[in-house]
Design an enzyme around this catalytic site. Structure first.
Site, short mmCIF file in Angstrom:
data_model
loop_
_atom_site.label_atom_id
_atom_site.label_comp_id
_atom_site.label_asym_id
_atom_site.label_seq_id
_atom_site.Cartn_x
_atom_site.Cartn_y
_atom_site.Cartn_z
N LYS A 1 0.61 -1.07 0.00
CA LYS A 1 0.03 0.06 -0.12
C LYS A 1 0.67 1.35 0.02
O LYS A 1 0.23 2.40 -0.24
CB LYS A 1 -0.77 0.19 1.20
CG LYS A 1 -2.07 -1.25 0.91
CD LYS A 1 -3.00 -0.90 2.22
CE LYS A 1 -4.16 -1.94 2.01
NZ LYS A 1 -3.85 -3.43 2.40
C1 LIG Z 1 -4.60 -4.48 2.05
C2 LIG Z 1 -3.73 -5.53 1.84
C3 LIG Z 1 -4.16 -6.54 1.06
C4 LIG Z 1 -5.48 -6.41 0.15
O1 LIG Z 1 -5.46 -5.55 -0.82
P1 LIG Z 1 -6.70 -4.89 -1.47
O2 LIG Z 1 -6.35 -3.85 -2.46
O3 LIG Z 1 -7.64 -4.28 -0.39
O4 LIG Z 1 -7.45 -6.08 -2.05
C5 LIG Z 1 -3.60 -7.83 0.87
N1 LIG Z 1 -2.46 -7.79 1.69
C6 LIG Z 1 -2.04 -7.01 2.40
C7 LIG Z 1 -0.70 -7.15 3.42
C8 LIG Z 1 -2.67 -5.74 2.56
O5 LIG Z 1 -2.18 -4.75 3.47
#
Ligand SMILES: *Cc1c(COP(=O)(O)O)cnc(C)c1O
Length: 436
Positions: free
Chosen positions: A107
């Site tokens: 993210k």
């Molecule tokens: C947010 C997150 C996800 C999921 O991603 P999305 O875009 O919400 O589907 C998967 N793994 C980790 C470690 C995350 O922080």
């Protein structure tokens, strides 16, 4: 380029409006009016390009009309101050490591890009008014957004997280920063946090007093840049002659990451098949089987960043395929991984292949194993977080210790500060108004 709402009740917005508003006024999600296609010469030439060059080309296709190229270049370069390498795990399966940013999760890419793009628009407006970013987190969003926006002038960030439902390591990454970052500890689950944020955006009173925006993956400036590393992954696979038939497995919660991959595919990126890898929160898998979408309350799992019962980007996936269930199932399959399977996968991958995934990456790997690969296919799973962020789970399952990166250690030494919050909208609204 204009951005329309998936609910089609309001007229299309400019990029700036879409980024500043986050969610459309009719509660729909903004989608780019046009998905540009990139020609084959670019796709084939990527193997000779750097990550920055690839990302700038993709970014220009979307944002090039709406900001000067030099600004876009700076935003891309500042965002991607770290690599997203593809690492072999078996002969046919590769891990796309997206955790080399400041908070050790994928993210960081979207959060840093959005912070810089929003900062660009605020600076251009002459910052008459502060912008308040509201973000609900089940763990990793909060840290990525808080760190991405830390000290960006003109922006305040409120992180809403479910009390007792995020790991200590995750919590310290957004509760210890201070400055323009405030953590709100909500007495509820992630879906309550998300509901509070969504309600705030459509509350007339609040919007009259505060300029609010979202940094959840609903924001176009956060989710679209995630397409960059799909292109970069292809380029890396192409360099080693393994890009012919890629099966890409995406650990999914709110489905922003997968949606970005689908957009990359629509832009011309050759991917044979996508897998939406879920934990026990598998409403998407149900949808693929039945054609009916039935959101339900989330359940807690070991891969807690994917504990989402009503994924916000589902609307974008539907929109992208015009609601055509057959077209969706032709390109995307689903998968569910239970906590027991997460533990078994962690242990197996470490012992058999000497690679340590995190619980989310383990879901992605497990999904590839469940589907299986045809001769000639190569699997790539997105490794969305560093295993040290889920230390207890990984160490218990594998019996090996995981080294904690220095960056994470530094967070763990900070002092936790958060504001306790009831899960009612009245309480949240009163609090925000007191901050106006
Ligand atoms: C947010 C997150 C996800 C999921 O991603 P999305 O875009 O919400 O589907 C998967 N793994 C980790 C470690 C995350 O922080």
């Amino acid at each position: 380029m204009k951005y329309y709402s998936t609910n089609h009740q309001v007229s299309p917005a400019s990029l700036e409006e879409a980024v500043v508003r986050g969610l459309a006024a009719d509660r729909g999600l903004f989608m780019p009016e046009r998905i540009p296609t990139l020609d084959r010469a670019f796709i084939d030439g990527m193997k000779h390009m750097t990550f920055h060059e690839i990302a700038l080309h993709v970014a220009s296709a979307f944002f090039g009309d709406d900001m000067p190229q030099s600004d876009l270049r700076r935003i891309v370069e500042d965002t991607l101050a770290f690599d997203t390498p593809v690492v072999p795990v078996t002969d046919t399966v590769y891990s796309l490591e997206l955790f080399h940013g400041p908070t050790l999760a994928f993210k960081d890419v979207g959060a840093r890009f959005m912070a810089r793009m929003l900062g660009h628009f605020i600076a251009r407006q002459g910052a008459s008014r502060e912008v308040n970013v509201l973000v609900a987190t089940s763990g990793d969003t909060g840290s990525a957004v808080a760190n991405g926006f830390l000290d960006v002038p003109g922006i305040r960030v409120f992180v809403l997280y479910p009390k007792g439902k995020v790991s200590a390591i995750q919590e310290c990454q957004f509760t210890t920063l201070g400055r323009n970052i405030t953590a709100l500890e909500v007495d509820g689950v992630f879906d309550d946090c998300q509901a509070l944020v969504k309600s705030a955006f459509v509350d007339a009173d609040l919007n009259a007093h505060l300029q609010l925006t979202s940094a959840n993956s609903i924001n176009v400036a956060r989710f679209l840049p995630q397409a960059f590393y799909y292109f970069h992954a292809y380029a890396q696979m192409d360099r080693i002659g393994r890009a012919q038939r890629l099966v890409v497995s995406v650990p999914s919660g709110n489905f922003g990451n997968l949606t970005a991959g689908l957009i990359a595919h629509r832009m011309g990126l050759p991917v044979s098949h996508f897998i939406a890898a879920n934990n026990r929160n598998d409403v998407f898998l149900d949808y693929l089987h039945t054609g009916v979408y039935r959101p339900r309350p989330s359940v807690a799992t070991l891969a807690n960043a994917m504990d989402v019962g009503d994924p916000s980007n589902f609307a974008r996936i539907l929109d992208l395929f015009g609601g055509d269930h057959a077209a969706i199932t032709a390109l995307i399959s689903g998968s569910r991984t239970t906590d027991e399977e997460i533990r078994a996968t962690l242990a197996d991958v470490v012992r058999t292949h000497g690679y340590t995934p995190d619980p989310h990456g383990a879901c992605g790997y497990h999904a590839l194993m469940q589907r299986g690969l045809q001769p000639g296919e190569t699997g790539v799973f997105l490794e969305t977080a560093h295993p040290a962020k889920f230390l207890d789970t990984v160490e218990t399952a594998t019996g090996r210790s995981v080294e904690i990166p220095e960056r994470l250690r530094a967070f763990m030494q900070g002092e936790k500060r958060s504001v306790p919050m009831a899960r009612t909208f009245e309480a949240f609204k009163d609090y925000l108004l007191s901050q106006a």
